[in-house]
Design an enzyme around this catalytic site. Structure first.
Site, PDB file in Angstrom:
ATOM      1  N   GLY A   7      90.329 -49.729  81.635  1.00 21.94           N
ATOM      2  CA  GLY A   7      91.187 -50.773  82.185  1.00 21.94           C
ATOM      3  C   GLY A   7      90.420 -51.640  83.151  1.00 21.94           C
ATOM      4  O   GLY A   7      89.234 -51.430  83.398  1.00 21.94           O
ATOM      5  N   GLU A  29      91.910 -54.597  90.100  1.00 22.41           N
ATOM      6  CA  GLU A  29      91.712 -55.799  90.914  1.00 22.41           C
ATOM      7  C   GLU A  29      90.272 -55.917  91.390  1.00 22.41           C
ATOM      8  O   GLU A  29      89.729 -56.993  91.563  1.00 22.41           O
ATOM      9  CB  GLU A  29      92.642 -55.732  92.132  1.00 22.41           C
ATOM     10  CG  GLU A  29      92.798 -57.074  92.811  1.00 22.41           C
ATOM     11  CD  GLU A  29      93.361 -56.951  94.223  1.00 22.41           C
ATOM     12  OE1 GLU A  29      93.123 -57.865  95.011  1.00 22.41           O
ATOM     13  OE2 GLU A  29      94.028 -55.938  94.514  1.00 22.41           O
ATOM     14  N   PHE A  30      89.603 -54.768  91.575  1.00 19.67           N
ATOM     15  CA  PHE A  30      88.264 -54.783  92.169  1.00 19.67           C
ATOM     16  C   PHE A  30      87.156 -54.535  91.163  1.00 19.67           C
ATOM     17  O   PHE A  30      85.996 -54.561  91.510  1.00 19.67           O
ATOM     18  CB  PHE A  30      88.176 -53.717  93.265  1.00 19.67           C
ATOM     19  CG  PHE A  30      89.098 -53.983  94.399  1.00 19.67           C
ATOM     20  CD1 PHE A  30      88.776 -54.918  95.359  1.00 19.67           C
ATOM     21  CD2 PHE A  30      90.306 -53.315  94.502  1.00 19.67           C
ATOM     22  CE1 PHE A  30      89.631 -55.171  96.418  1.00 19.67           C
ATOM     23  CE2 PHE A  30      91.162 -53.568  95.554  1.00 19.67           C
ATOM     24  CZ  PHE A  30      90.832 -54.496  96.522  1.00 19.67           C
ATOM     25  N   GLY A  31      87.531 -54.264  89.927  1.00 16.83           N
ATOM     26  CA  GLY A  31      86.497 -54.001  88.923  1.00 16.83           C
ATOM     27  C   GLY A  31      87.034 -53.099  87.837  1.00 16.83           C
ATOM     28  O   GLY A  31      88.246 -52.863  87.730  1.00 16.83           O
ATOM     29  N   GLU A  32      86.092 -52.612  87.038  1.00 15.15           N
ATOM     30  CA  GLU A  32      86.492 -51.810  85.884  1.00 15.15           C
ATOM     31  C   GLU A  32      87.056 -50.457  86.299  1.00 15.15           C
ATOM     32  O   GLU A  32      86.709 -49.918  87.340  1.00 15.15           O
ATOM     33  CB  GLU A  32      85.259 -51.538  85.017  1.00 15.15           C
ATOM     34  CG  GLU A  32      84.802 -52.766  84.256  1.00 15.15           C
ATOM     35  CD  GLU A  32      83.452 -52.567  83.607  1.00 15.15           C
ATOM     36  OE1 GLU A  32      82.759 -51.601  83.944  1.00 15.15           O
ATOM     37  OE2 GLU A  32      83.122 -53.382  82.739  1.00 15.15           O
ATOM     38  N   VAL A  33      87.929 -49.966  85.422  1.00 14.07           N
ATOM     39  CA  VAL A  33      88.404 -48.593  85.591  1.00 14.07           C
ATOM     40  C   VAL A  33      87.902 -47.824  84.377  1.00 14.07           C
ATOM     41  O   VAL A  33      88.050 -48.275  83.243  1.00 14.07           O
ATOM     42  CB  VAL A  33      89.945 -48.536  85.660  1.00 14.07           C
ATOM     43  CG1 VAL A  33      90.415 -47.105  85.888  1.00 14.07           C
ATOM     44  CG2 VAL A  33      90.466 -49.448  86.760  1.00 14.07           C
ATOM     45  N   LYS A  46      87.538 -45.735  89.429  1.00 12.50           N
ATOM     46  CA  LYS A  46      87.662 -47.165  89.751  1.00 12.50           C
ATOM     47  C   LYS A  46      86.418 -47.554  90.506  1.00 12.50           C
ATOM     48  O   LYS A  46      86.037 -46.859  91.455  1.00 12.50           O
ATOM     49  CB  LYS A  46      88.853 -47.411  90.671  1.00 12.50           C
ATOM     50  CG  LYS A  46      90.180 -47.432  89.996  1.00 12.50           C
ATOM     51  CD  LYS A  46      91.226 -47.854  91.003  1.00 12.50           C
ATOM     52  CE  LYS A  46      92.602 -47.868  90.372  1.00 12.50           C
ATOM     53  NZ  LYS A  46      93.620 -48.346  91.293  1.00 12.50           N
ATOM     54  N   ASP A  52     104.638 -52.485  96.290  1.00 10.90           N
ATOM     55  CA  ASP A  52     104.266 -53.002  94.968  1.00 10.90           C
ATOM     56  C   ASP A  52     104.707 -52.025  93.886  1.00 10.90           C
ATOM     57  O   ASP A  52     103.977 -51.755  92.938  1.00 10.90           O
ATOM     58  CB  ASP A  52     102.755 -53.215  94.899  1.00 10.90           C
ATOM     59  CG  ASP A  52     102.363 -54.102  93.719  1.00 10.90           C
ATOM     60  OD1 ASP A  52     101.170 -54.098  93.355  1.00 10.90           O
ATOM     61  OD2 ASP A  52     103.245 -54.769  93.143  1.00 10.90           O
TER      62      ASP A  52
END
Ligand code: AMP
Length: 961
Positions: free
Chosen positions: A632, A635-639, A657, A750
């Site tokens: 996936g 927001e901060f990069g690949e998972v 993450k 959220d």
């Protein structure tokens, strides 16, 4: 003075031969004239008186090799008082100061001569006389100075006239001649039998020589046998004096003690004592360099005698570069510029250029621009003012890190880092290669609160107040009050938050000293805590008005099952009537002060985010992580998914993450804050943090792996495939997780199906704890139409409008999640835009029940979407309700039919669509029995029926009696 007149030379001059370089032959006489007649009176006298009959005569004899040679001889051994002189011609001194006289002669042994006893001698004397006159005809005997008496080493005995076997002697004497231009030599015979074979007169020189690249001329030795003549050398061609070249010429013609010398000039090197030009491809830059050297890399020399090599095209040499250095190039741009914003300062860090151009003198300069975007979207940039500070400096940086401070808050800056080196200027390359980054500064945190006062004191409470900090540096969003019993120190403390400048701290112990600290929070974060202030509760034993006896306790004291039920029923019904208005969730203070509850600690209250991570998350060694695939994009990069094997534990599947490169300080903080938050939770419906990797890059957050990914996508993929009970089971899990969070006083902000992860057992877990700060950092969110990061469709109106994020606003979001789940991942409010959604919700519009939605579920959703947050259920109530539904699946059977277009609250259309879960309106089948069943007291069914309580409404009439 000689027995022979000057004109009648006894010695005729032979060839002047130099035997060695060091000996300069002045004269060489062979015995060619034998005339002894003289007109010289003195000599005559001398000769007539003593010497004439026995005077020196020129005789031919055979040498040892039987070669005839001419000699001067005398042999007046029978007569006493002999004084026979033989003199040379004038010998020019030629600059000599000491001359050497080598005499070869034979001498007859007196013993071999019969009858010569007493008169026969075996020596002769050597004299000299210095004179400027080269033709002195008469020299007094007394004018001669004796050099030495010369004796023979070897004398001979036999005389065989015409065939003598003779022994040739060679004697050398030296004499100082310094006063006149020349000199005469004389031999005095005093009665020996002697024959002079040759006389060689010479002086010594130190021969011309080159030493240390200096030429030393042929030098006549000094006058004395011990004298040294100091000679100054001169540098050979193409050489330069290193130190005055000097040597000493010794008396024996040897050069001694060389001092100083010369170097070959630039472009020349010493070869064979001379300076020769460097050949092409070689150079010599300085005279002190020992030899020509090959041209350094990226340079060449085409002509001989090069003092420096020229650079190849594209390569350069700085003024200060030595000629021995390779030609070099300017650097490429700095790399990986990272900016870390800390309020109104920025830390810039970068990696050195990929190509340093072959040099190690790269320096950096930082350009600072304030950039603004105009309405037409064009950007104008102006240089930052001189008040901006750069540490250690803005220009000439040798480090790859600079701290820029004194920036304006909330301003966009562009920083450009230029790299230069020693040849950047020489290359004429114009502006240096650079890398840029744009950042927006935050706000400085508020200054500490300076004073806390107590306004009211009771046994169990303290009413405190304080002034706004001197420098709020923005709009103060809230104050945080930290307090603890003085005796307990900070081992266990409690936190309260308030929007006002007062707080009533209740639930305290009587007569106890408490320590208080207050700090303010703005969009920039928390300021420092105030210094400690101590206040004591008082010991008044009498309860104040409003305080004291708990009515519930009074009721329970007269308890019986009936009473308990009465209270329970009354509470239930009242709570249904007034919906959830007495919910406990908003009583946040109560939670804070509940000593048994673990309270969530906001990692942003830590000054050092790394400390928060350290406190709440375990550092994992990157070597124990095995990354497998990307699953996936966060927001901060690949998972990614992968495996984690910790020492002594079995290998588990994990999600990883990572924080993509080039992150800002804020991004790093936000990224890690999620782990600091997650690490505080331990619940089966909250995603579990395994640990973090912060000691190497990329930074990683490792969590348990959820095989089915995010809930929204999972449901969309399996549209219509689950039973209602399965769906409610998922909702129950989410509610349980949210109850846990709300108990910990954590507001998610959220909550949405996309932030719920599902594992292979369909267990749902709440994740994504990153939004809280994003919202807080947006100072304008409350006052403008800007929606920023707020997920409008999921957010309660009061949170959108004035950022009142509470557990109640999370409950609103939970209602939306319920709707998403039951509709299998449908987008809430479909394709309506955010503005329309906000407007519709404001006007009372609520999402309708999804297709096949059990009425009770939709009702629960609507309850969650109550305008008044106090009216919304708590997660605890939601959880109870769902538990009840699961235990009684029949209650889920009734659905609202096909998907309606929407629901207006209090629209009066309640007969068609559920608008409330109040039993009398929509759930008439909710009997007393069902109610008793839901609270686990069904055994009292008969008792209630017998007492005439057949519906819930009738329970309201239940009295104490
Ligand atoms: P997030 O940054 O939390 O929004 O994650 C982005 C995406 O990565 C999610 O939508 C999931 O599809 C996936 N993901 C995140 N965490 C996990 C996990 N623990 N297990 C499985 N997938 C995950």
């Amino acid at each position: 003075m000689l027995c022979c007149p000057h004109k009648d030379k006894k010695f005729s001059q032979g060839d002047k031969k130099q035997e060695t370089l060091r000996f300069v032959l002045l004269e060489f006489f062979e015995m060619v004239s034998t005339s002894c007649t003289s007109t010289n009176t003195a000599l005559d006298q001398l000769c007539v008186t003593w010497l004439v009959p026995l005077c020196w005569e020129e005789v031919s004899i055979m040498d040892e090799k039987n070669i005839p040679i001419r000699t001067y001889q005398v042999c007046n051994v029978l007569e006493p008082s002999q004084n026979n002189w033989l003199r040379t011609d004038w010998i020019p001194r030629s600059g000599a100061q000491r001359v050497y006289v080598e005499v070869k002669f034979t001498l007859r042994d007196c013993n071999s001569l019969p009858g010569v006893t007493g008169t026969c001698k075996e020596t002769f004397n050597l004299y000299y006389h210095e004179s400027n006159e080269d033709r002195e005809s008469y020299i007094k005997e007394s004018s001669f100075i004796k050099v030495d008496t010369v004796a023979a080493d070897e004398s001979f005995t036999q005389v065989d006239v015409g065939d003598r076997i003779m022994k040739l002697n060679t004697e050398v004497r030296d004499v100082k001649v310094t006063t006149k231009k020349g000199f005469y030599l004389a031999f005095q015979d005093v009665g020996a039998c002697i024959a002079l074979v040759s006389v060689r007169v010479f002086y010594k020189t130190c021969p011309l020589t080159i030493r240390n690249l200096a030429t030393f001329p042929d030098t006549v030795t000094g006058a004395d046998t011990s004298s040294l003549v100091e000679v100054r050398g001169s540098c050979v061609n193409r050489s330069e004096e290193r130190e005055e070249p000097k040597m000493y010429c010794g008396a024996d013609g040897e050069w001694l003690v060389p001092i100083g010398g010369c170097f070959c000039s630039p472009g020349y090197e010493e070869r064979g004592g001379a300076c020769k030009a460097c050949t092409a491809g070689f150079y010599k830059a300085r005279s002190v360099d020992p030899a020509c050297a090959k041209c350094p890399p990226h340079s060449y020399s085409l002509r001989d005698g090069a003092t420096v090599c020229d650079c190849h095209t594209g390569y350069f040499r700085a003024d200060s570069d030595p000629a021995s250095m390779s030609c070099t190039q300017p650097p490429s741009a700095p790399q990986q510029l990272i900016s870390v914003v800390n309020e109104t300062s920025v830390v810039l860090e970068w990696a050195p250029p990929r190509r340093l151009g072959g040099r190690s003198d790269a320096i950096y300069s930082v350009e600072c621009l304030i950039c603004k975007r105009s309405i037409s979207n064009s950007q104008t940039c102006l240089p930052c003012g001189s008040d901006v500070l750069f540490s250690p400096s803005q220009l000439g940086l040798r480090t790859t890190r600079v701290v820029v401070s004194e920036l304006k808050a909330h301003t966009r800056y562009t920083f450009t880092v230029h790299a230069r080196n020693g040849v950047s200027r020489a290359s004429g390359a114009g502006s240096a290669p650079s890398v840029s980054v744009s950042v927006t500064t935050n706000q400085a945190a508020p200054s500490p609160v300076s004073m806390i006062q107590v306004l009211d004191v009771t046994r169990h409470s303290l009413l405190l107040s304080w002034q706004q900090p001197d420098r709020p540096n923005g709009v103060i969003l809230e104050y945080e009050v930290k307090f603890y019993e003085k005796d307990q120190k900070e081992r266990s403390y409690r936190i309260m938050r308030t929007f006002s400048q007062t707080v009533d701290v209740t639930g305290l112990s009587p007569l106890t000293v408490y320590v208080f600290h207050v700090r303010a929070r703005t969009a920039a974060g928390y300021g420092d805590f105030s210094s400690p202030f101590e206040f004591s509760t008082n010991s008044d034993p009498f309860p104040l008005i409003g305080e004291g006896v708990n009515s519930a306790f009074l009721l329970l004291s007269v308890s019986g099952v009936g009473v308990l039920l009465l209270i329970s029923a009354a509470a239930f019904i009242i709570s249904r009537r007034s919906k959830y208005s007495k919910t406990k969730q908003d009583s946040e203070e109560e939670k804070h002060l509940n000593p048994g509850v673990k309270i969530y600690v906001d990692p942003f209250t830590y000054e050092d985010p790394d400390q928060a991570i350290h406190d709440f998350a375990k550092e994992i060694d990157v070597s124990s992580i095995h990354i497998e695939k990307v699953i996936g994009m966060g927001e901060f990069g690949e998972v990614c998914s992968g495996r984690l094997r910790l020492q002594g534990k079995r290998e588990i599947y994990v999600a990883i993450k990572s924080l993509k490169a080039g992150y800002s300080d804020k991004q790093r903080r936000d990224f890690l804050s999620e782990a600091s938050i997650m690490g505080q939770f331990d619940h089966p419906n909250i995603i579990r943090l395994e640990g973090v990797v912060t000691r190497c890059k990329p930074l990683m957050i490792i969590t348990e792996y959820m095989e089915n990914g995010s809930l929204d996508a999972f449901l969309r993929k399996h549209d219509g495939q689950f039973t209602v009970i399965q769906l409610v089971g998922m909702l129950r899990g989410i509610a349980s997780g949210m109850k846990y969070l709300s108990d910990m006083n954590y507001v998610h902000r959220d909550l949405a199906a996309r932030n719920i992860l599902v594992n292979s057992n369909l267990v749902c877990k709440v994740s994504d704890f990153g939004l809280s700060r994003v919202l807080e950092d947006d100072p304008e969110a409350a006052y403008t139409a800007r929606v920023g990061h707020i997920p409008i469709r999921w957010t309660a109106p009061e949170a959108i409008t004035y950022r009142k994020f509470t557990t109640s606003s999370d409950v609103w979001s939970y209602g939306i999640v319920m709707w998403e789940v039951v509709s299998y991942g449908e987008r809430p409010y479909w394709d309506m835009n955010n503005q329309d959604v906000m407007k519709a919700v404001e006007e009372g519009y609520r999402l309708p029940a999804p297709m096949d939605c059990p009425v009770v579920l939709h009702q629960l959703m609507l309850d969650c979407w109550e305008r008044e947050r106090a009216e919304r259920p708590s997660f605890s109530q939601i959880l109870n309700m769902l538990d009840k539904l699961i235990r009684n699946p029949g209650t889920l059977r009734r659905t609202g039919g096909d998907r309606p277009t929407g629901t207006m609250l209090e629209s009066g259309l309640g007969s068609e669509v559920c608008v409330s879960v109040v039993p009398e309106a929509c759930v008439p089948e909710w009997s007393v029995y069902e109610w008793l069943q839901s609270i686990g007291l069904e055994i009292y069914r008969e008792t209630f029926a017998a007492a005439g309580y057949n519906n819930l409404e009738s329970l309201l009439a239940l009295t104490h009696q």
